[in-house]
Design an enzyme around this catalytic site. Structure first.
Site, PDB file in Angstrom:
ATOM      1  N   GLU A  98       1.008  -1.176  -0.072  1.00  0.00           N
ATOM      2  CA  GLU A  98       0.039  -0.228  -0.034  1.00  0.00           C
ATOM      3  C   GLU A  98       0.967   1.194  -0.071  1.00  0.00           C
ATOM      4  O   GLU A  98       0.673   2.298  -0.645  1.00  0.00           O
ATOM      5  CB  GLU A  98      -0.963  -0.101   1.245  1.00  0.00           C
ATOM      6  CG  GLU A  98      -1.728  -1.236   1.491  1.00  0.00           C
ATOM      7  CD  GLU A  98      -1.108  -2.321   2.278  1.00  0.00           C
ATOM      8  OE1 GLU A  98      -1.750  -2.981   3.150  1.00  0.00           O
ATOM      9  OE2 GLU A  98       0.114  -2.555   2.140  1.00  0.00           O
ATOM     10  N   ALA A 107       9.497 -37.978  -4.271  1.00  0.00           N
ATOM     11  CA  ALA A 107       9.523 -38.680  -5.652  1.00  0.00           C
ATOM     12  C   ALA A 107       9.492 -40.157  -5.951  1.00  0.00           C
ATOM     13  O   ALA A 107      10.427 -40.689  -5.322  1.00  0.00           O
ATOM     14  CB  ALA A 107      10.986 -38.105  -6.212  1.00  0.00           C
TER      15      ALA A 107
END
Length: 362
Positions: free
Chosen positions: A52, A154
């Site tokens: 902001e 994996a």
């Protein structure tokens, strides 16, 4: 363009700093006057201006009478930077569109109330679900004082992470391994067990040279070799060795003398309590942990109900040996109904391999 279109732009601005803002959230902001975006900004790193403020500085006096679109409720407290909400009010912004309320108890709706008291129109909840996902680690960290934990494996189609002889290089393709290293960049820390260090001697690095990944090693007896590759090109303090009281005091001192962090579990037991460890890591502002340890570490994390997410990379091969190691072991599943369920599952194809992502306990 409507509020959703503008928020979508702010969302993609926030993503530019993915993996760089911890322990702060990802935030993007726009300042819109009429139908024109006159300024934008995103939070680049912890300690830097919030999104902001970046946008307000760009807009200058043009912000008066404009609208601000911001992905997260502006902060209401002094941290590393002053409260954003006060600067928004002082700028003359007339309306603020907020994606999601800040889950941090220090803010959590207080800024929204303050903006409204100042006569500023506030709309909330635009693209809230998507924004919750990109800040899932931040949300858990500030609400539960625990890091967001993902487990990575994996494996072959039949769930094996190595052959019966222990060989695991390489089950997945080079493209998949590169992808997995990029995912590492999104986390604060990687956690492995000592057996992974001794067997594979991994570097545990991400894909970006600028990313400071903490490397956490579960090592109850302090068997980590002082010249292990995980120490290379890494600040010593970014390596955290987690051990027990049975570990040699001299070895502990030797690691600490080099600047390496050593966390000692205070009870006289053989293994570290993982829930205790996660709380300790949170105290050190570790908001997210990627578990890449072997089957026993993965199984322990799942058994302790600490895992939030799964990254499972599957190669189109079958190892086919019952004695070969599975991706997770040590979970009591006498019945199929006791198996660990996965929700919100998505599939991504990476070359010949498939990435299965999903969440636990949602």
């Amino acid at each position: 363009m409507n509020d959703i279109d503008y928020m979508n732009k702010a969302y993609h601005l926030a993503l530019k700093a993915k993996g760089e803002t911890s322990p702060n959230p990802l935030v993007g902001a726009l300042i819109v006057k009429g139908k024109t975006i006159i300024a934008d900004g995103w939070h680049r790193r912890c300690g830097a201006d919030h999104a902001e403020v970046v946008a307000l500085k760009k807009a200058g006096q043009r912000a008066r009478g404009a609208r601000m679109v911001v992905t997260l409720e502006p902060c209401n407290h002094y941290g590393r930077t002053p409260p954003c909400v006060d600067q928004i009010i002082e700028s003359g912004i007339k309306e603020v569109i907020i994606g999601m309320k800040d889950p941090n108890p220090l803010t959590n709706g207080k800024s929204i109330a303050k903006l409204r008291r100042a006569g500023i129109k506030v709309t909330t909840g635009v693209l809230q679900e998507d924004l919750n996902v990109i800040n899932e680690a931040f949300v858990k960290y500030v609400t539960k004082k625990m890091p967001f934990v993902a487990v990575k494996s994996a494996q072959s189609l039949d769930g094996k992470i190595a052959t019966a002889s222990g060989r695991s290089k390489w089950i997945t393709s080079e493209a998949t391994r590169k992808y997995a290293r990029r995912i590492r960049d999104e986390f604060d820390a990687i956690l492995v067990g000592i057996n992974t260090v001794l067997k594979d001697n991994p570097k545990l690095t991400g894909s970006r040279a600028t990313k400071r990944l903490k490397k956490v090693v579960l090592d109850s007896s302090l068997r980590t070799p002082p010249r292990a590759r995980l120490f290379s090109n890494t600040a010593p303090s970014d390596v955290i060795i987690v051990t027990t009281l049975k570990a040699s005091v001299a070895k502990r001192a030797a690691f600490q003398k080099k600047g390496i962090s050593v966390i000692v579990y205070p009870k006289r037991v053989a293994k570290v309590d993982l829930k205790w460890l996660m709380k300790e890591l949170a105290k050190r502002e570790v908001t997210s942990v990627l578990v890449e340890g072997g089957a026993h570490v993965a199984g322990s994390v799942l058994k302790a109900n600490l895992a939030d997410k799964l990254y499972c990379y599957i190669a189109p091969i079958i190892i086919g040996d019952q004695n070969a190691l599975s991706s997770a072991v040590g979970i009591d599943t006498a019945k199929v109904g006791r198996a660990v369920p996965l929700k919100d599952v998505t599939l991504t194809k990476i070359g010949k391999d498939i990435l299965v992502q999903g969440y636990f306990g949602r």
